[in-house]
Design a protein around this motif. Sequence first.
Motif, mmCIF file in Angstrom:
data_model
loop_
_atom_site.group_PDB
_atom_site.id
_atom_site.type_symbol
_atom_site.label_atom_id
_atom_site.label_comp_id
_atom_site.label_asym_id
_atom_site.label_seq_id
_atom_site.Cartn_x
_atom_site.Cartn_y
_atom_site.Cartn_z
ATOM 1 N N SER A 156 0.833 -1.195 0.000
ATOM 2 C CA SER A 156 0.000 0.000 0.000
ATOM 3 C C SER A 156 0.871 1.250 0.000
ATOM 4 C CB SER A 156 -0.900 0.008 1.232
ATOM 5 O OG SER A 156 -0.107 0.202 2.409
ATOM 6 N N ALA A 157 0.223 2.416 -0.105
ATOM 7 C CA ALA A 157 0.942 3.685 -0.058
ATOM 8 C C ALA A 157 1.598 3.886 1.304
ATOM 9 C CB ALA A 157 -0.008 4.840 -0.370
ATOM 10 N N SER B 264 4.596 6.512 0.179
ATOM 11 C CA SER B 264 4.003 7.544 -0.668
ATOM 12 C C SER B 264 2.727 8.115 -0.079
ATOM 13 C CB SER B 264 3.699 6.965 -2.064
ATOM 14 O OG SER B 264 2.805 5.864 -1.963
ATOM 15 N N SER B 265 2.331 7.615 1.101
ATOM 16 C CA SER B 265 1.148 8.155 1.758
ATOM 17 C C SER B 265 1.419 9.581 2.216
ATOM 18 C CB SER B 265 0.768 7.296 2.973
ATOM 19 O OG SER B 265 -0.265 7.906 3.723
ATOM 20 N N THR C 36 4.886 1.853 1.089
ATOM 21 C CA THR C 36 5.882 2.368 0.147
ATOM 22 C C THR C 36 6.356 3.765 0.511
ATOM 23 O OG1 THR C 36 4.136 3.240 -1.307
ATOM 24 C CG2 THR C 36 4.951 0.999 -1.750
#
Length: 345
Positions: free
Chosen positions: A320-321, A326-327, A324
């Motif tokens: 998921s973000a 990137s959230s 990774t």
Amino acid sequence: MGRYRPQNINVILDTGSSNFWVMSDTCQNCNPASPRFSSSRSTSFTTAGKQETLRYGSEVTGRIGTDTVALGGFKNAQTFLSVDQISLARQSGLTESISGAMGFGFGRASGTGAAPFLQALVSGGQIATPEMGVWISRPGNEFAGSLILGGVNSSLFKGAIEFMKMPTPGSFGPFWVLTMTSVTVRGRSIPIYRDRALSSIDTGVALIGGPKQDVRAIWGAVGGSRLVPNMPGFWSFPCAKNVSISLSFGGRLWPIDPADMNLGPLYPSSSLCLGAIFQLNVEYYISPREPRWVIGTPFLKNVYSVFRMTSPSVGFARLSAVATGSSVKKKKKKGPCSRGGCTIM
């Protein structure tokens, strides 16, 4: 570790072994900067004094003992090896903060005969769902990773978990084994030997190892690659290249980030970089049923992994973000767990 005066010890999560060992404060050649377990400080430690040596290619030697071990809110009287001698090869694979390895392999430990921690929790009724979820992060992420005993962390993956059943469970020693069915390099399929496709999914290894012919074929599809002098079985490639490799174990193809294929320049200012896939020496294997591939963290950093004991299988899901990085949410907090306790490694 310890019931009344617990000692905090950092260990490697190792699905490639069922053994549990920690450096003792009597170890003569252990890294002096690494935390040590002191049996004299633990009133709950017991031992019969039996010596044992565990071999991983390298060796650790010590006495077998039992003490209360706590991890992620769970406790168990666990048998382990209190190590007083460690080989240089094993020492070089540990950072200063790491003082041992906890095996989460399939089946009892070869050295002590003890059940691995997860298996012991299941047998003792502490965990209803006999599985664990693992996420291994990259440097720079706010968390080092996540281990969930008895469930998964649903915030760290998206979509369905693709489970692949182990072939003939229990026939491969401590290894969580899958059959590799496909390898691609830059989208091009690379032929692999089917009789050498058994793969150990191993969180305790920082590389991917495979049979000589298959590894040679993989690097042969990467322009400019060559064997590294004085590093038997290792390959280099031009640092300017992004090496895109995907693996499949009977289901979808799982891509590996090119950054995980690149271990850095061979030496400062070198234009050649060391590759993360190496030729595993399989000449010593006795049984043709033993894994010829070892799938370590270069692959596992790219998926959320689930190890399931009932209907033995290994599952992978897309990250998921949150996993990774990137959230947009940057607050440090534990994601929700469907079952079991959250442990940040």
